[in-house]
Design a protein around this motif. Structure first.
Motif, short mmCIF file in Angstrom:
data_model
loop_
_atom_site.label_atom_id
_atom_site.label_comp_id
_atom_site.label_asym_id
_atom_site.label_seq_id
_atom_site.Cartn_x
_atom_site.Cartn_y
_atom_site.Cartn_z
N THR A 271 0.78 -1.17 0.09
CA THR A 271 0.09 0.24 -0.07
C THR A 271 0.87 1.35 0.09
OG1 THR A 271 -0.08 -0.20 2.51
CG2 THR A 271 -1.81 -1.12 1.20
N THR A 272 0.38 2.40 -0.22
CA THR A 272 1.12 3.64 -0.36
C THR A 272 0.56 4.68 0.91
OG1 THR A 272 -0.57 4.35 -1.80
CG2 THR A 272 1.48 3.53 -2.71
N GLU A 273 1.53 5.13 1.39
CA GLU A 273 1.28 6.01 2.42
C GLU A 273 2.20 7.58 2.32
OE1 GLU A 273 2.13 4.23 6.09
OE2 GLU A 273 0.50 2.64 5.93
N LEU A 274 1.80 8.38 3.15
CA LEU A 274 2.83 9.57 2.90
C LEU A 274 3.88 9.42 3.91
CD1 LEU A 274 -0.06 12.39 2.92
CD2 LEU A 274 1.43 11.91 1.11
N ASN A 275 5.01 9.94 3.77
CA ASN A 275 5.77 9.75 4.47
C ASN A 275 6.32 11.19 5.40
OD1 ASN A 275 7.61 11.86 3.03
ND2 ASN A 275 8.79 10.23 2.04
N HIS A 276 7.13 11.22 6.31
CA HIS A 276 7.51 12.26 7.30
C HIS A 276 7.65 13.84 6.48
CE1 HIS A 276 8.12 14.47 11.11
NE2 HIS A 276 9.27 14.94 10.64
N ASN A 277 8.28 13.68 5.54
CA ASN A 277 8.60 14.80 5.02
C ASN A 277 7.23 15.26 4.05
OD1 ASN A 277 11.33 14.83 5.64
ND2 ASN A 277 11.85 13.68 3.68
N ALA A 278 6.52 14.43 3.39
CA ALA A 278 5.38 14.79 3.02
C ALA A 278 4.44 15.51 3.85
CB ALA A 278 4.83 13.81 2.27
N TYR A 279 4.30 14.82 5.20
CA TYR A 279 3.24 15.38 6.02
C TYR A 279 3.77 16.78 6.66
CZ TYR A 279 0.35 11.38 6.85
OH TYR A 279 -0.53 10.35 6.56
N LEU A 280 4.92 16.89 6.61
CA LEU A 280 5.74 18.38 6.85
C LEU A 280 5.29 19.32 6.15
CD1 LEU A 280 9.36 17.51 8.61
CD2 LEU A 280 7.31 18.29 9.76
N PHE A 281 5.47 18.97 4.79
CA PHE A 281 5.15 19.86 3.60
C PHE A 281 3.78 20.36 3.57
CE2 PHE A 281 3.50 20.26 -0.92
CZ PHE A 281 4.05 21.50 -0.93
N LEU A 282 2.99 19.41 3.74
CA LEU A 282 1.36 19.43 3.88
C LEU A 282 0.84 20.54 4.99
CD1 LEU A 282 0.13 16.05 2.50
CD2 LEU A 282 -0.07 18.22 1.54
N GLN A 283 1.74 20.18 6.10
CA GLN A 283 1.73 21.03 7.35
C GLN A 283 1.61 22.48 6.85
OE1 GLN A 283 3.53 19.94 10.88
NE2 GLN A 283 3.24 21.71 12.00
N SER A 284 2.86 22.71 6.39
CA SER A 284 3.27 23.94 5.90
C SER A 284 2.35 24.75 4.99
CB SER A 284 4.53 24.05 5.37
OG SER A 284 4.82 23.30 3.93
N VAL A 285 1.80 23.97 4.10
CA VAL A 285 0.68 24.38 3.02
C VAL A 285 -0.67 24.79 3.89
CG1 VAL A 285 -0.73 23.57 1.02
CG2 VAL A 285 1.61 23.33 1.17
N PHE A 286 -1.10 23.90 5.01
CA PHE A 286 -2.10 24.37 5.68
C PHE A 286 -1.64 25.64 6.36
CE2 PHE A 286 -4.72 24.25 9.57
CZ PHE A 286 -5.99 23.78 9.01
N ASP A 287 -0.68 25.59 7.17
CA ASP A 287 -0.27 27.18 7.95
C ASP A 287 -0.32 28.26 6.90
OD1 ASP A 287 -0.20 25.42 10.20
OD2 ASP A 287 1.99 25.16 10.16
N LYS A 288 0.11 28.05 5.90
CA LYS A 288 0.23 29.01 4.82
C LYS A 288 -1.04 29.83 4.58
CE LYS A 288 1.69 29.73 -0.02
NZ LYS A 288 2.46 29.17 -1.19
N HIS A 289 -2.18 28.95 4.64
CA HIS A 289 -3.64 29.23 4.10
C HIS A 289 -4.59 29.59 5.41
CE1 HIS A 289 -1.73 27.67 0.42
NE2 HIS A 289 -2.35 28.63 -0.38
N ASP A 290 -4.03 29.09 6.48
CA ASP A 290 -5.12 29.26 7.57
C ASP A 290 -4.88 30.57 8.16
OD1 ASP A 290 -6.74 28.74 9.67
OD2 ASP A 290 -5.51 27.57 10.89
N LYS A 291 -5.25 31.63 7.58
CA LYS A 291 -4.90 33.02 7.66
C LYS A 291 -5.38 33.38 9.22
CE LYS A 291 -4.54 34.71 3.08
NZ LYS A 291 -4.95 35.52 2.19
#
Length: 592
Positions: A271-291
């Protein structure tokens, strides 16, 4: 011939032999094949064949024949979808005292195929090497897709691509590229940072030409677009192309398929899962837009996040697939859950989405594939009796009206009152959330299977655990679960759990050969687990921890599954696990 020998030949044949200029002597580091044509030696058929293979076409001819003969001829003999750039050349400039550019420029403006025009002389070598450099440039860095000479402005597709690049590069989403963001952009595209003075010079150029091009000492979107317009107008369109290609665009200003879908090998059983680096990136994208910093994305914030996509990837059903706040907005946890679900169910789509967000560029990775973990074969997990997986799939079976949908929504913290507000057209057949097993955070993915008993696909059967739901108040509800189990799962190694749903209602006798409890005992299943979502607050989540635990440890004996101490240990919180987790794990293995 003057190009190769660097002198004017005294004897000129009708047609020169094909010449290959090696990559190491050209500015763009690409080999170039030069093919000559002579009407005296060659047929029209040979000419048509050569035109069909051409990259750029250099035309040395009279002005009149350019429009009346050569451009129509080239257009007719080339693929309609692949535009061939033309270089219009005024040769023998040594024989005239005046420039012919005034005659040529109107033709160039009339035909977008003409990439550039140049005057040269083979006799005194004027612009000869430049001519072939322009030919290379016309193919590698064409002006046509970027710029409209009539309007003296960039074309819409170019503006759209550069706007996405600006938004991806605007790491704090304040609408301005500050010095740090500009330096990161410069290093990303050109492998070198800008010196402070050079950075200031760039902003000064924008300030002089555009009122709102610079704001708070940073470059605005208007300023960014103006700079690229200036590059193109000054013949430096290779700068813009370098940026576009670094961010994944092809010659048609569409995102390259190789960029969006990098190779990723997924063997059977994995199966396929996101790794730690991908979660960190997605977290930064969320923070960027959660104004507003409320740990949830409002509809406006979500729209802003997906503004770099060519379409809106998440529909209203996503809000009923993951956790939301009281306003129905996707929370931080729900946001990561949806990404986890997409990665598990459709990893190619996940790669595409990460590509739109610029993962490989911002995270400085080779491609989006570096953000994906491919788990080992499930058979190996079963052999070793342990797993490193972080996502487990539970397929939920049950007859119509048994309470499957309520079971999925309860996992997201929604009681019956809240579930009744969900519109039918926004309904989801998936629910994903986190659970804790021995203090480890895991994702449990619930999938409601359509109750068509006669046909179950491989996807309906492929899961880590099966959940069989029946309505305790309906005497005929259990029969469906019993039939599904006997036909599809009785001989499989997939663990199963029976859910006695709607337990707040009066329980009636099930019209089946034996009671649900006796059925579970005969088939060595845990006893039916009572469940209701008709609660004042969020429904109890213990059942989901049990499901995840059974999915993680399918080899656990039935004696353990019936033991209350087993479930107690499984649901111990993360804080306790940090101190005692490893010891508990060893004790559990010893007990088994």
């Amino acid at each position: 011939m003057s190009l190769v020998s660097e002198e004017f030949p005294d004897v000129v044949p009708y047609r020169a032999e094909e010449i290959t200029i090696p990559a190491d002597v050209t500015p763009e580091r690409v080999p170039t094949h030069i093919v000559d044509y002579s009407e005296a030696e060659q047929t029209d058929e040979q000419l048509f064949q050569e035109i069909s293979k051409v990259s750029p076409c250099i035309m040395l001819c009279s002005v009149k024949s350019v429009t009346s003969h050569w451009i129509p001829l080239i257009t007719e003999n080339t693929d309609k979808d692949s535009r061939v750039p033309l270089i219009l050349v005024g040769n023998k400039s040594d024989l005239v005292e005046h420039s012919s550019m005034e005659t040529i420029l109107p033709i160039m403006n009339q035909y977008s195929e003409i990439e550039t025009c140049v005057e040269c002389s083979a006799k005194n070598l004027k612009n000869i090497s430049e001519l072939f450099y322009y030919a290379q440039k016309a193919v590698l860095h064409p002006t046509g897709p970027l710029y409209c000479p009539e309007k003296k402005d960039m074309k819409p597709l170019c503006v759209k691509a550069l706007t996405r690049i600006f938004k991806v590069s605007d790491l704090d989403n304040d609408g301005i590229l500050n010095d740090n963001e500009l330096n990161f952009f410069q290093r990303t595209c050109f492998n070198t940072p800008l010196e402070p003075q050079a950075l200031e010079d760039v902003k000064n150029v924008v300030r002089k030409n555009l009122i709102d091009g610079v704001c708070d000492n940073g470059l605005t979107l208007k300023g960014f677009l103006f700079l690229h317009t200036l590059f193109i107008q000054r013949g430096r369109h290779e700068t813009t192309w370098t940026v576009l290609r670094r961010f994944g665009y092809d010659d048609d200003l569409e995102l390259n398929q190789d960029y969006l879908f990098p190779p990723l090998k997924i063997p059977p059983g994995c199966t396929t899962e996101l790794n730690h680096n991908a979660y960190l990136f997605l977290q930064s994208v969320f923070d960027k837009h959660d104004k507003d910093r409320d740990c949830a994305l409002s509809p406006e914030e979500l729209k802003d996040l997906f503004d770099v996509f060519p379409y809106m990837p998440w529909g209203p059903d996503v809000n009923n697939t993951v956790c939301t706040n009281d306003q129905g907005w996707i929370t931080y946890q729900g946001y990561l859950s949806q990404w986890t679900l997409t990665t598990y169910l459709d990893v190619q789509r996940c790669l595409e989405y990460l590509g739109y967000l610029g993962y490989s560029i911002i995270a400085e990775q080779e491609s989006q594939a570096s953000g994906i973990t491919v788990t080992r074969d499930k058979k190996i997990d079963l052999q070793k009796k342990q797993t490193q997986r972080g996502v487990f799939r539970c397929n939920v079976f049950g007859d119509i009206g048994s309470g499957k949908s309520g079971f999925l929504q309860a996992f997201l913290g929604r009681n019956l009152v809240r579930q009744k507000t969900i519109k039918e057209e926004h309904r989801s057949y998936y629910a994903i959330n986190t659970t804790y097993v021995y203090g480890q955070e895991k994702y449990l993915l619930l999938h409601e299977v359509f109750p068509d008993f006669d046909y179950l696909s491989d996807a309906d059967m492929a899961c880590d655990i099966v959940c069989l739901v029946y309505d305790v108040s309906n005497p005929y509800s259990f029969e469906y679960c019993a039939k599904v189990f006997k036909q599809y799962f009785m001989d499989s190694k997939t663990p199963c759990m029976m859910i006695a749903a709607k337990s707040d209602l009066p329980e009636v006798k099930q019209m089946y050969g034996c009671s649900p409890l006796e059925f579970c005992r005969r088939h060595k299943m845990p006893p039916p687990q009572t469940f209701t979502c008709s609660t004042a607050s969020a429904p109890n989540r213990d059942i989901y921890t049990k499901l995840t635990t059974m999915a993680m440890y399918p080899h656990v004996s039935q004696a353990d599954l019936k033991s209350s101490t087993f479930w107690l240990r499984a649901s111990v919180g993360a804080t306790v696990f940090a101190v005692l987790g490893f010891a508990m794990y060893r004790v559990l293995l010893k007990t088994r």
